[in-house]
Design a protein around this motif. Structure first.
Motif, short mmCIF file in Angstrom:
data_model
loop_
_atom_site.label_atom_id
_atom_site.label_comp_id
_atom_site.label_asym_id
_atom_site.label_seq_id
_atom_site.Cartn_x
_atom_site.Cartn_y
_atom_site.Cartn_z
N GLY A 223 -5.54 5.66 7.35
CA GLY A 223 -5.25 7.07 7.49
C GLY A 223 -5.21 7.88 6.22
O GLY A 223 -4.84 9.05 6.24
N LEU A 224 -5.59 7.28 5.09
CA LEU A 224 -5.59 8.06 3.84
C LEU A 224 -6.77 9.03 3.83
O LEU A 224 -7.87 8.64 4.20
CB LEU A 224 -5.70 7.14 2.63
N PRO A 225 -6.52 10.25 3.41
CA PRO A 225 -7.64 11.18 3.28
C PRO A 225 -8.69 10.60 2.35
O PRO A 225 -8.39 10.14 1.26
CB PRO A 225 -6.98 12.43 2.68
N LEU A 226 -9.90 10.54 2.80
CA LEU A 226 -11.03 9.99 2.04
C LEU A 226 -10.97 8.48 1.88
O LEU A 226 -11.80 7.89 1.22
CB LEU A 226 -11.15 10.66 0.67
N GLY A 227 -9.95 7.83 2.44
CA GLY A 227 -9.86 6.39 2.41
C GLY A 227 -9.30 5.85 1.11
O GLY A 227 -9.22 6.54 0.10
N LEU A 228 -8.89 4.58 1.13
CA LEU A 228 -8.33 3.96 -0.06
C LEU A 228 -9.34 3.95 -1.19
O LEU A 228 -8.97 4.04 -2.37
CB LEU A 228 -7.88 2.53 0.26
N GLY A 229 -10.61 3.88 -0.86
CA GLY A 229 -11.65 3.80 -1.87
C GLY A 229 -11.78 5.02 -2.75
O GLY A 229 -12.52 4.98 -3.74
N ASN A 230 -11.08 6.09 -2.43
CA ASN A 230 -11.08 7.28 -3.26
C ASN A 230 -9.71 7.55 -3.87
O ASN A 230 -9.43 8.67 -4.29
CB ASN A 230 -11.55 8.49 -2.46
N ASN A 231 -8.87 6.52 -3.88
CA ASN A 231 -7.54 6.65 -4.45
C ASN A 231 -7.29 5.56 -5.49
O ASN A 231 -7.72 4.41 -5.31
CB ASN A 231 -6.48 6.52 -3.35
N VAL A 232 -6.59 5.91 -6.52
CA VAL A 232 -6.05 4.93 -7.45
C VAL A 232 -4.94 4.16 -6.73
O VAL A 232 -4.24 4.71 -5.88
CB VAL A 232 -5.49 5.63 -8.70
N VAL A 233 -4.79 2.89 -7.04
CA VAL A 233 -3.74 2.08 -6.45
C VAL A 233 -2.81 1.57 -7.54
O VAL A 233 -3.25 1.17 -8.61
CB VAL A 233 -4.32 0.90 -5.66
N GLY A 234 -1.54 1.60 -7.24
CA GLY A 234 -0.56 1.06 -8.16
C GLY A 234 0.39 0.11 -7.43
O GLY A 234 0.59 0.24 -6.22
N TRP A 235 0.93 -0.84 -8.17
CA TRP A 235 1.97 -1.72 -7.65
C TRP A 235 3.25 -1.46 -8.45
O TRP A 235 3.20 -1.33 -9.68
CB TRP A 235 1.58 -3.18 -7.76
N PHE A 236 4.34 -1.44 -7.75
CA PHE A 236 5.65 -1.19 -8.33
C PHE A 236 6.62 -2.23 -7.81
O PHE A 236 6.36 -2.87 -6.80
CB PHE A 236 6.15 0.21 -7.93
N ARG A 237 7.74 -2.36 -8.49
CA ARG A 237 8.79 -3.22 -7.98
C ARG A 237 10.14 -2.62 -8.29
O ARG A 237 10.29 -1.84 -9.24
CB ARG A 237 8.68 -4.63 -8.54
N GLN A 238 11.10 -3.01 -7.47
CA GLN A 238 12.44 -2.46 -7.67
C GLN A 238 13.48 -3.49 -7.26
O GLN A 238 13.40 -4.08 -6.17
CB GLN A 238 12.64 -1.18 -6.87
N VAL A 239 14.44 -3.68 -8.13
CA VAL A 239 15.62 -4.48 -7.84
C VAL A 239 16.71 -3.53 -7.38
O VAL A 239 16.91 -2.48 -8.02
CB VAL A 239 16.07 -5.26 -9.08
N PRO A 240 17.38 -3.82 -6.29
CA PRO A 240 18.44 -2.92 -5.82
C PRO A 240 19.41 -2.58 -6.94
O PRO A 240 19.88 -3.47 -7.66
CB PRO A 240 19.12 -3.73 -4.71
#
Length: 123
Positions: free
Chosen positions: A26-43
């Protein structure tokens, strides 16, 4: 409706490996037109940006805490991004999130976020 769904988390012993996946829909223009990042969080702690990959996958950036151990990649044909995590340490224990947006880099603002997948590293 834009959605990112992470999977692949779990419990692993120190030194082990996991591969996280992030499937986009459902991303506009699809994932292929977006930068992707990974994040993490400790409570109770601030969210940490750990990896970013450009639209075509040519550029990648890593936080010092994961450099040399984690690898970000993507398969635009599958609308999927990955985070290969090797040499896991107890301090890698966190909830891991993927995100997508128009701007590249660990310090960029990301527009779309997943719900997270939990990674626990313990003996």
């Amino acid at each position: 409706q834009a959605q990112l769904l992470e999977s692949g988390g779990g419990l692993v012993q120190p030194g082990g490996s996991l591969r996280l996946s992030c499937v986009a829909s459902g991303l506009p223009l699809g994932l292929g037109n977006n930068v992707v990042g990974w994040f993490r969080q400790v409570p109770g702690k601030e969210r940490e940006a750990i990896a970013s990959i450009s639209v075509r996958g040519i550029q990648t950036e890593y936080a010092e805490s994961v450099k040399g151990r984690f690898t970000i990649s993507r398969d635009n044909a599958k609308n999927t991004a990955y985070l290969q995590m090797n040499g896991l340490k107890p301090e890698d224990t966190a909830i891991y999130y993927c995100a997508a947006g128009p701007f590249y880099g660990l310090g960029a603002m990301y527009r779309y976020w997943g719900q997270g997948t939990r990674v626990s590293v313990s003996s």
